[in-house]
Design a protein around this motif. Structure first.
Motif, PDB file in Angstrom:
ATOM      1  N   GLN A  74       0.956  -1.207  -0.028  1.00 57.22           N
ATOM      2  CA  GLN A  74       0.130  -0.038   0.105  1.00 57.22           C
ATOM      3  C   GLN A  74       0.840   1.145  -0.078  1.00 57.22           C
ATOM      4  O   GLN A  74       1.804   1.086   0.655  1.00 57.22           O
ATOM      5  CB  GLN A  74      -0.946  -0.064   1.110  1.00 57.22           C
ATOM      6  N   GLY A  75       0.505   2.205  -0.903  1.00 55.61           N
ATOM      7  CA  GLY A  75       1.281   3.435  -0.647  1.00 55.61           C
ATOM      8  C   GLY A  75       0.941   4.246   0.675  1.00 55.61           C
ATOM      9  O   GLY A  75       0.196   3.897   1.179  1.00 55.61           O
ATOM     10  N   PRO A  76       1.632   5.421   0.445  1.00 56.51           N
ATOM     11  CA  PRO A  76       1.659   6.038   1.828  1.00 56.51           C
ATOM     12  C   PRO A  76      -0.054   6.920   1.789  1.00 56.51           C
ATOM     13  O   PRO A  76      -0.516   7.174   0.905  1.00 56.51           O
ATOM     14  CB  PRO A  76       2.529   7.234   1.906  1.00 56.51           C
ATOM     15  N   SER A  77      -0.627   7.084   3.014  1.00 61.86           N
ATOM     16  CA  SER A  77      -1.867   7.491   3.183  1.00 61.86           C
ATOM     17  C   SER A  77      -1.771   8.643   4.193  1.00 61.86           C
ATOM     18  O   SER A  77      -1.211   8.598   5.408  1.00 61.86           O
ATOM     19  CB  SER A  77      -2.809   6.563   3.780  1.00 61.86           C
ATOM     20  N   LEU A  78      -2.576   9.820   3.821  1.00 58.48           N
ATOM     21  CA  LEU A  78      -2.345  10.690   4.548  1.00 58.48           C
ATOM     22  C   LEU A  78      -3.603  10.509   5.790  1.00 58.48           C
ATOM     23  O   LEU A  78      -4.943  10.443   5.093  1.00 58.48           O
ATOM     24  CB  LEU A  78      -2.981  12.199   3.739  1.00 58.48           C
ATOM     25  N   VAL A  79      -3.605  10.719   6.878  1.00 61.82           N
ATOM     26  CA  VAL A  79      -4.223  10.265   7.955  1.00 61.82           C
ATOM     27  C   VAL A  79      -4.894  11.432   8.595  1.00 61.82           C
ATOM     28  O   VAL A  79      -6.070  11.484   8.693  1.00 61.82           O
ATOM     29  CB  VAL A  79      -3.401   9.450   9.165  1.00 61.82           C
ATOM     30  N   SER A  80      -4.305  12.412   8.816  1.00 61.19           N
ATOM     31  CA  SER A  80      -4.560  13.765   9.309  1.00 61.19           C
ATOM     32  C   SER A  80      -3.527  14.719   9.155  1.00 61.19           C
ATOM     33  O   SER A  80      -2.626  14.444   8.576  1.00 61.19           O
ATOM     34  CB  SER A  80      -4.974  13.613  10.838  1.00 61.19           C
ATOM     35  N   TYR A  81      -4.004  15.938   9.257  1.00 61.80           N
ATOM     36  CA  TYR A  81      -3.256  17.035   9.303  1.00 61.80           C
ATOM     37  C   TYR A  81      -3.578  18.398   9.951  1.00 61.80           C
ATOM     38  O   TYR A  81      -4.788  18.266  10.462  1.00 61.80           O
ATOM     39  CB  TYR A  81      -3.139  17.484   7.656  1.00 61.80           C
ATOM     40  N   GLN A  82      -2.807  19.320  10.256  1.00 65.54           N
ATOM     41  CA  GLN A  82      -3.092  20.318  10.975  1.00 65.54           C
ATOM     42  C   GLN A  82      -2.401  21.699  10.082  1.00 65.54           C
ATOM     43  O   GLN A  82      -1.537  21.565   9.580  1.00 65.54           O
ATOM     44  CB  GLN A  82      -2.231  20.527  12.209  1.00 65.54           C
ATOM     45  N   THR A  83      -3.384  22.516   9.736  1.00 67.65           N
ATOM     46  CA  THR A  83      -3.165  23.981   9.042  1.00 67.65           C
ATOM     47  C   THR A  83      -2.902  25.011   9.918  1.00 67.65           C
ATOM     48  O   THR A  83      -2.888  24.920  11.176  1.00 67.65           O
ATOM     49  CB  THR A  83      -4.216  24.070   8.120  1.00 67.65           C
ATOM     50  N   GLY A  84      -2.324  26.249   9.302  1.00 65.36           N
ATOM     51  CA  GLY A  84      -2.225  27.532  10.291  1.00 65.36           C
ATOM     52  C   GLY A  84      -0.763  27.280  11.064  1.00 65.36           C
ATOM     53  O   GLY A  84      -0.706  27.970  12.091  1.00 65.36           O
ATOM     54  N   LYS A  85       0.093  26.405  10.475  1.00 62.33           N
ATOM     55  CA  LYS A  85       1.427  26.441  11.251  1.00 62.33           C
ATOM     56  C   LYS A  85       2.357  27.594  10.697  1.00 62.33           C
ATOM     57  O   LYS A  85       2.136  28.009   9.758  1.00 62.33           O
ATOM     58  CB  LYS A  85       1.994  24.987  11.107  1.00 62.33           C
ATOM     59  N   THR A  86       3.319  27.442  11.268  1.00 66.69           N
ATOM     60  CA  THR A  86       4.584  28.389  11.127  1.00 66.69           C
ATOM     61  C   THR A  86       5.639  27.604  10.674  1.00 66.69           C
ATOM     62  O   THR A  86       5.727  26.363  11.341  1.00 66.69           O
ATOM     63  CB  THR A  86       4.875  29.237  12.103  1.00 66.69           C
ATOM     64  N   ARG A  87       6.823  27.965  10.349  1.00 61.77           N
ATOM     65  CA  ARG A  87       8.106  27.296  10.084  1.00 61.77           C
ATOM     66  C   ARG A  87       8.712  26.983  11.478  1.00 61.77           C
ATOM     67  O   ARG A  87       9.284  25.796  11.559  1.00 61.77           O
ATOM     68  CB  ARG A  87       9.095  27.927   9.342  1.00 61.77           C
ATOM     69  N   ASP A  88       8.492  27.720  12.543  1.00 63.47           N
ATOM     70  CA  ASP A  88       8.780  27.541  13.922  1.00 63.47           C
ATOM     71  C   ASP A  88       8.199  26.424  14.826  1.00 63.47           C
ATOM     72  O   ASP A  88       8.825  26.181  15.774  1.00 63.47           O
ATOM     73  CB  ASP A  88       9.343  28.722  14.406  1.00 63.47           C
ATOM     74  N   ASP A  89       6.951  26.286  14.296  1.00 63.25           N
ATOM     75  CA  ASP A  89       6.170  25.397  15.048  1.00 63.25           C
ATOM     76  C   ASP A  89       6.641  23.718  15.326  1.00 63.25           C
ATOM     77  O   ASP A  89       7.179  23.333  14.381  1.00 63.25           O
ATOM     78  CB  ASP A  89       4.732  25.050  14.731  1.00 63.25           C
ATOM     79  N   PRO A  90       6.994  23.372  16.611  1.00 61.67           N
ATOM     80  CA  PRO A  90       7.415  21.998  16.484  1.00 61.67           C
ATOM     81  C   PRO A  90       6.589  21.036  15.959  1.00 61.67           C
ATOM     82  O   PRO A  90       5.488  21.179  15.953  1.00 61.67           O
ATOM     83  CB  PRO A  90       7.820  21.865  18.131  1.00 61.67           C
ATOM     84  N   LEU A  91       7.208  19.864  15.368  1.00 66.05           N
ATOM     85  CA  LEU A  91       6.410  18.742  14.923  1.00 66.05           C
ATOM     86  C   LEU A  91       6.195  17.828  16.240  1.00 66.05           C
ATOM     87  O   LEU A  91       7.163  17.406  17.114  1.00 66.05           O
ATOM     88  CB  LEU A  91       7.173  17.924  13.947  1.00 66.05           C
ATOM     89  N   THR A  92       4.893  17.559  16.440  1.00 63.67           N
ATOM     90  CA  THR A  92       4.623  16.966  17.676  1.00 63.67           C
ATOM     91  C   THR A  92       3.607  15.955  17.128  1.00 63.67           C
ATOM     92  O   THR A  92       2.987  15.944  16.125  1.00 63.67           O
ATOM     93  CB  THR A  92       3.857  17.783  18.721  1.00 63.67           C
ATOM     94  N   TYR A  93       3.341  14.861  18.165  1.00 64.47           N
ATOM     95  CA  TYR A  93       2.313  13.927  17.671  1.00 64.47           C
ATOM     96  C   TYR A  93       0.635  14.444  17.667  1.00 64.47           C
ATOM     97  O   TYR A  93       0.638  15.183  18.529  1.00 64.47           O
ATOM     98  CB  TYR A  93       2.359  12.818  18.748  1.00 64.47           C
ATOM     99  N   PHE A  94      -0.074  14.097  16.770  1.00 64.31           N
ATOM    100  CA  PHE A  94      -1.394  14.500  16.706  1.00 64.31           C
ATOM    101  C   PHE A  94      -2.063  13.311  16.063  1.00 64.31           C
ATOM    102  O   PHE A  94      -1.576  12.578  15.427  1.00 64.31           O
ATOM    103  CB  PHE A  94      -1.443  15.710  16.028  1.00 64.31           C
TER     104      PHE A  94
END
Length: 94
Positions: A74-94
């Motif tokens: 199976q190819g990669p699947s987009l499970v969820s996403y968050q918009t309105g982020k900036t370059r400096d926002d840390p990547l965290t679990y969601f």
């Protein structure tokens, strides 16, 4: 709130372009810019990729992409996403 351990940030992402159409479809917009900045991984029954993607000069999104185990073909699947982020926002679990 559930927290999970995800790996350290890595540059670039192997799947960002593959999930671009999935993101554009869900957001009902076309992204002229779609540059992966960095990603983190979480090993589950497959791998979750948490990817920071630049979608305009100043706008970023965080994508959660699931890649199944290789034998599942199976190819990669987009499970969820968050918009309105900036370059400096840390990547965290969601």
């Amino acid at each position: 709130e559930r927290t999970a351990s995800i790996g350290t940030c890595q540059p670039l992402s192997p799947f960002s372009l593959q999930v671009k159409p999935q993101f554009e479809s869900r957001e009902n917009k076309s992204c002229g810019v779609f540059n992966a900045i960095e990603y983190r991984t979480q090993v589950v029954a497959g791998i979750n990729y948490f990817i920071k993607v630049q979608v305009s000069d100043s706008e970023y999104v965080h994508l959660r992409v699931f890649q199944a185990l290789p034998h599942e073909n199976q190819g990669p699947s987009l499970v969820s996403y968050q918009t309105g982020k900036t370059r400096d926002d840390p990547l965290t679990y969601f």
